[in-house]
Write a protein that holds these residues in place. Sequence first.
Motif, PDB file in Angstrom:
ATOM      1  N   PRO A  45       0.834  -1.200   0.000  1.00 49.29           N
ATOM      2  CA  PRO A  45       0.000   0.000   0.000  1.00 49.29           C
ATOM      3  C   PRO A  45       0.870   1.253   0.000  1.00 49.29           C
ATOM      4  CG  PRO A  45       0.142  -0.881   2.211  1.00 49.29           C
ATOM      5  CD  PRO A  45       0.928  -1.813   1.319  1.00 49.29           C
ATOM      6  N   GLY A  46       0.297   2.353  -0.470  1.00 47.01           N
ATOM      7  CA  GLY A  46       1.007   3.622  -0.444  1.00 47.01           C
ATOM      8  C   GLY A  46       0.045   4.790  -0.479  1.00 47.01           C
ATOM      9  N   TYR A  47       0.509   5.907   0.074  1.00 44.40           N
ATOM     10  CA  TYR A  47      -0.305   7.120   0.109  1.00 44.40           C
ATOM     11  C   TYR A  47       0.627   8.323   0.014  1.00 44.40           C
ATOM     12  CZ  TYR A  47      -3.102  10.975   1.838  1.00 44.40           C
ATOM     13  OH  TYR A  47      -3.730  12.188   1.960  1.00 44.40           O
ATOM     14  N   ALA A  48       0.209   9.342  -0.717  1.00 46.58           N
ATOM     15  CA  ALA A  48       0.964  10.591  -0.826  1.00 46.58           C
ATOM     16  C   ALA A  48       0.005  11.767  -0.662  1.00 46.58           C
ATOM     17  CB  ALA A  48       1.672  10.681  -2.171  1.00 46.58           C
ATOM     18  N   PHE A  49       0.424  12.723   0.178  1.00 49.51           N
ATOM     19  CA  PHE A  49      -0.319  13.971   0.374  1.00 49.51           C
ATOM     20  C   PHE A  49       0.596  15.112  -0.024  1.00 49.51           C
ATOM     21  CE2 PHE A  49      -0.963  17.713   3.074  1.00 49.51           C
ATOM     22  CZ  PHE A  49      -2.232  18.074   2.661  1.00 49.51           C
ATOM     23  N   PHE A  50       0.059  16.083  -0.765  1.00 54.44           N
ATOM     24  CA  PHE A  50       0.845  17.222  -1.216  1.00 54.44           C
ATOM     25  C   PHE A  50       0.003  18.479  -1.098  1.00 54.44           C
ATOM     26  CE2 PHE A  50       2.249  20.089  -4.650  1.00 54.44           C
ATOM     27  CZ  PHE A  50       3.573  20.228  -4.301  1.00 54.44           C
ATOM     28  N   SER A  51       0.557  19.501  -0.467  1.00 56.94           N
ATOM     29  CA  SER A  51      -0.155  20.765  -0.301  1.00 56.94           C
ATOM     30  C   SER A  51       0.743  21.907  -0.773  1.00 56.94           C
ATOM     31  CB  SER A  51      -0.513  20.953   1.178  1.00 56.94           C
ATOM     32  OG  SER A  51      -1.115  22.207   1.386  1.00 56.94           O
ATOM     33  N   MET A  52       0.195  22.787  -1.595  1.00 56.63           N
ATOM     34  CA  MET A  52       0.946  23.921  -2.125  1.00 56.63           C
ATOM     35  C   MET A  52       0.174  25.195  -1.816  1.00 56.63           C
ATOM     36  SD  MET A  52       1.956  24.766  -6.122  1.00 56.63           S
ATOM     37  CE  MET A  52       2.748  23.207  -6.363  1.00 56.63           C
ATOM     38  N   HIS A  53       0.873  26.184  -1.275  1.00 54.89           N
ATOM     39  CA  HIS A  53       0.261  27.475  -0.970  1.00 54.89           C
ATOM     40  C   HIS A  53       1.107  28.569  -1.616  1.00 54.89           C
ATOM     41  CE1 HIS A  53      -2.338  25.463   1.881  1.00 54.89           C
ATOM     42  NE2 HIS A  53      -1.262  24.859   2.346  1.00 54.89           N
ATOM     43  N   LEU A  54       0.557  29.214  -2.632  1.00 52.25           N
ATOM     44  CA  LEU A  54       1.273  30.251  -3.367  1.00 52.25           C
ATOM     45  C   LEU A  54       0.597  31.603  -3.155  1.00 52.25           C
ATOM     46  CD1 LEU A  54       1.895  28.338  -6.709  1.00 52.25           C
ATOM     47  CD2 LEU A  54       3.428  28.570  -4.758  1.00 52.25           C
ATOM     48  N   HIS A  55       1.417  32.665  -3.198  1.00 51.66           N
ATOM     49  CA  HIS A  55       0.930  34.022  -2.962  1.00 51.66           C
ATOM     50  C   HIS A  55       1.635  34.970  -3.928  1.00 51.66           C
ATOM     51  CE1 HIS A  55      -0.219  32.079   0.814  1.00 51.66           C
ATOM     52  NE2 HIS A  55       1.035  31.709   0.903  1.00 51.66           N
ATOM     53  N   LYS A  56       0.999  36.108  -4.197  1.00 48.24           N
ATOM     54  CA  LYS A  56       1.605  37.128  -5.051  1.00 48.24           C
ATOM     55  C   LYS A  56       2.541  38.003  -4.224  1.00 48.24           C
ATOM     56  CE  LYS A  56      -1.957  39.322  -6.376  1.00 48.24           C
ATOM     57  NZ  LYS A  56      -2.839  40.274  -7.043  1.00 48.24           N
ATOM     58  N   PHE A  57       3.661  38.417  -4.834  1.00 45.13           N
ATOM     59  CA  PHE A  57       4.494  39.441  -4.219  1.00 45.13           C
ATOM     60  C   PHE A  57       3.735  40.762  -4.249  1.00 45.13           C
ATOM     61  CE2 PHE A  57       8.197  36.740  -5.452  1.00 45.13           C
ATOM     62  CZ  PHE A  57       8.760  36.636  -4.189  1.00 45.13           C
ATOM     63  N   ALA A  58       4.032  41.641  -3.302  1.00 49.13           N
ATOM     64  CA  ALA A  58       3.425  42.967  -3.309  1.00 49.13           C
ATOM     65  C   ALA A  58       3.761  43.652  -4.627  1.00 49.13           C
ATOM     66  CB  ALA A  58       3.942  43.780  -2.127  1.00 49.13           C
ATOM     67  N   GLY A  59       2.793  44.253  -5.251  1.00 51.22           N
ATOM     68  CA  GLY A  59       3.005  44.947  -6.506  1.00 51.22           C
ATOM     69  C   GLY A  59       2.892  44.063  -7.740  1.00 51.22           C
ATOM     70  N   SER A  60       2.743  42.755  -7.560  1.00 56.51           N
ATOM     71  CA  SER A  60       2.615  41.863  -8.708  1.00 56.51           C
ATOM     72  C   SER A  60       1.273  42.083  -9.390  1.00 56.51           C
ATOM     73  CB  SER A  60       2.719  40.402  -8.271  1.00 56.51           C
ATOM     74  OG  SER A  60       2.428  39.548  -9.351  1.00 56.51           O
ATOM     75  N   LEU A  61       1.294  42.122 -10.701  1.00 56.73           N
ATOM     76  CA  LEU A  61       0.063  42.281 -11.476  1.00 56.73           C
ATOM     77  C   LEU A  61      -0.498  40.927 -11.903  1.00 56.73           C
ATOM     78  CD1 LEU A  61       1.157  45.300 -13.692  1.00 56.73           C
ATOM     79  CD2 LEU A  61      -0.170  45.324 -11.573  1.00 56.73           C
ATOM     80  N   ASP A  62       0.170  39.846 -11.530  1.00 54.78           N
ATOM     81  CA  ASP A  62      -0.247  38.485 -11.892  1.00 54.78           C
ATOM     82  C   ASP A  62      -1.470  38.103 -11.057  1.00 54.78           C
ATOM     83  OD1 ASP A  62      -0.531  35.773 -12.375  1.00 54.78           O
ATOM     84  OD2 ASP A  62       1.618  35.405 -12.397  1.00 54.78           O
ATOM     85  N   THR A  63      -2.573  37.838 -11.716  1.00 57.16           N
ATOM     86  CA  THR A  63      -3.794  37.493 -10.992  1.00 57.16           C
ATOM     87  C   THR A  63      -4.192  36.030 -11.137  1.00 57.16           C
ATOM     88  OG1 THR A  63      -5.151  38.129 -12.878  1.00 57.16           O
ATOM     89  CG2 THR A  63      -4.711  39.836 -11.213  1.00 57.16           C
ATOM     90  N   THR A  64      -3.426  35.236 -11.932  1.00 53.97           N
ATOM     91  CA  THR A  64      -3.860  33.861 -12.189  1.00 53.97           C
ATOM     92  C   THR A  64      -2.826  32.782 -11.885  1.00 53.97           C
ATOM     93  OG1 THR A  64      -3.147  34.033 -14.493  1.00 53.97           O
ATOM     94  CG2 THR A  64      -5.440  34.606 -14.007  1.00 53.97           C
ATOM     95  N   THR A  65      -1.529  33.079 -11.909  1.00 53.64           N
ATOM     96  CA  THR A  65      -0.498  32.044 -11.804  1.00 53.64           C
ATOM     97  C   THR A  65      -0.589  31.246 -10.513  1.00 53.64           C
ATOM     98  OG1 THR A  65       0.990  33.311 -13.207  1.00 53.64           O
ATOM     99  CG2 THR A  65       1.977  31.572 -11.886  1.00 53.64           C
ATOM    100  N   ALA A  66      -0.719  31.905  -9.374  1.00 63.06           N
ATOM    101  CA  ALA A  66      -0.733  31.189  -8.094  1.00 63.06           C
ATOM    102  C   ALA A  66      -1.893  30.205  -8.022  1.00 63.06           C
ATOM    103  CB  ALA A  66      -0.798  32.178  -6.937  1.00 63.06           C
ATOM    104  N   GLN A  67      -3.089  30.642  -8.311  1.00 63.01           N
ATOM    105  CA  GLN A  67      -4.265  29.774  -8.226  1.00 63.01           C
ATOM    106  C   GLN A  67      -4.178  28.627  -9.234  1.00 63.01           C
ATOM    107  OE1 GLN A  67      -7.975  31.714  -9.085  1.00 63.01           O
ATOM    108  NE2 GLN A  67      -9.186  30.064  -8.204  1.00 63.01           N
ATOM    109  N   ALA A  68      -3.766  28.923 -10.450  1.00 63.24           N
ATOM    110  CA  ALA A  68      -3.682  27.880 -11.473  1.00 63.24           C
ATOM    111  C   ALA A  68      -2.594  26.868 -11.131  1.00 63.24           C
ATOM    112  CB  ALA A  68      -3.413  28.500 -12.834  1.00 63.24           C
ATOM    113  N   THR A  69      -1.427  27.323 -10.679  1.00 63.39           N
ATOM    114  CA  THR A  69      -0.319  26.421 -10.371  1.00 63.39           C
ATOM    115  C   THR A  69      -0.676  25.483  -9.226  1.00 63.39           C
ATOM    116  OG1 THR A  69       1.259  28.047 -11.169  1.00 63.39           O
ATOM    117  CG2 THR A  69       2.121  26.304  -9.769  1.00 63.39           C
ATOM    118  N   GLU A  70      -1.374  25.975  -8.231  1.00 64.33           N
ATOM    119  CA  GLU A  70      -1.781  25.119  -7.111  1.00 64.33           C
ATOM    120  C   GLU A  70      -2.663  23.968  -7.584  1.00 64.33           C
ATOM    121  OE1 GLU A  70      -3.639  27.500  -4.116  1.00 64.33           O
ATOM    122  OE2 GLU A  70      -1.754  28.430  -3.507  1.00 64.33           O
TER     123      GLU A  70
END
Length: 161
Positions: A45-70
């Motif tokens: 048997p095997g199990y894998a859990f993976f959690s990713m939390h991404l955030h924008k840097f201050a001043g970043s105009l990117d509104t989609t990369t963090a949510q899509a990459t997660e």
Amino acid sequence: MSLAMTPAPPHVLIPTTYGNGIYGETHGIEVFANWKAASHWTLSPGYAFFSMHLHKFAGSLDTTTAQATEGYTPDHQAQLRSSVSLPKNLQWNASAYFVNRLPALAIPSYTRVDTGLTWRAGERISISAVGQNLFSDRHLEYSGPNSTEHPGLMRRSPTPR
């Protein structure tokens, strides 16, 4: 920009920095085991859990990369593999795999079941009959974020090898 003499021949260096304007952290755990249920039977048997939390840097105009990459990586994956040694040099293997959904790619979770019977005629010769994805005629495993990548559609495939 600068002129570099080594390694030869002389060449111009143009420093460039690329960034996507996000930062974050990942956490995860993988647990796998081999259990000898009987002298001729092994369960893995095997199990894998993976959690990713991404955030924008201050001043970043990117509104989609963090949510899509997660959403490109499943947060839960599990498997159960069984291997049974049978008389007459036969080996029966069966596996079940679960992969959680990929929300950024609109791919639902799926379970895949494979099985196969192998006869070993000698140290270098074996014949196998294998069935993959037995309980579903197909499922989507990956779909690229743009039109240059083709979806990974896994079909049922009972194939002798």
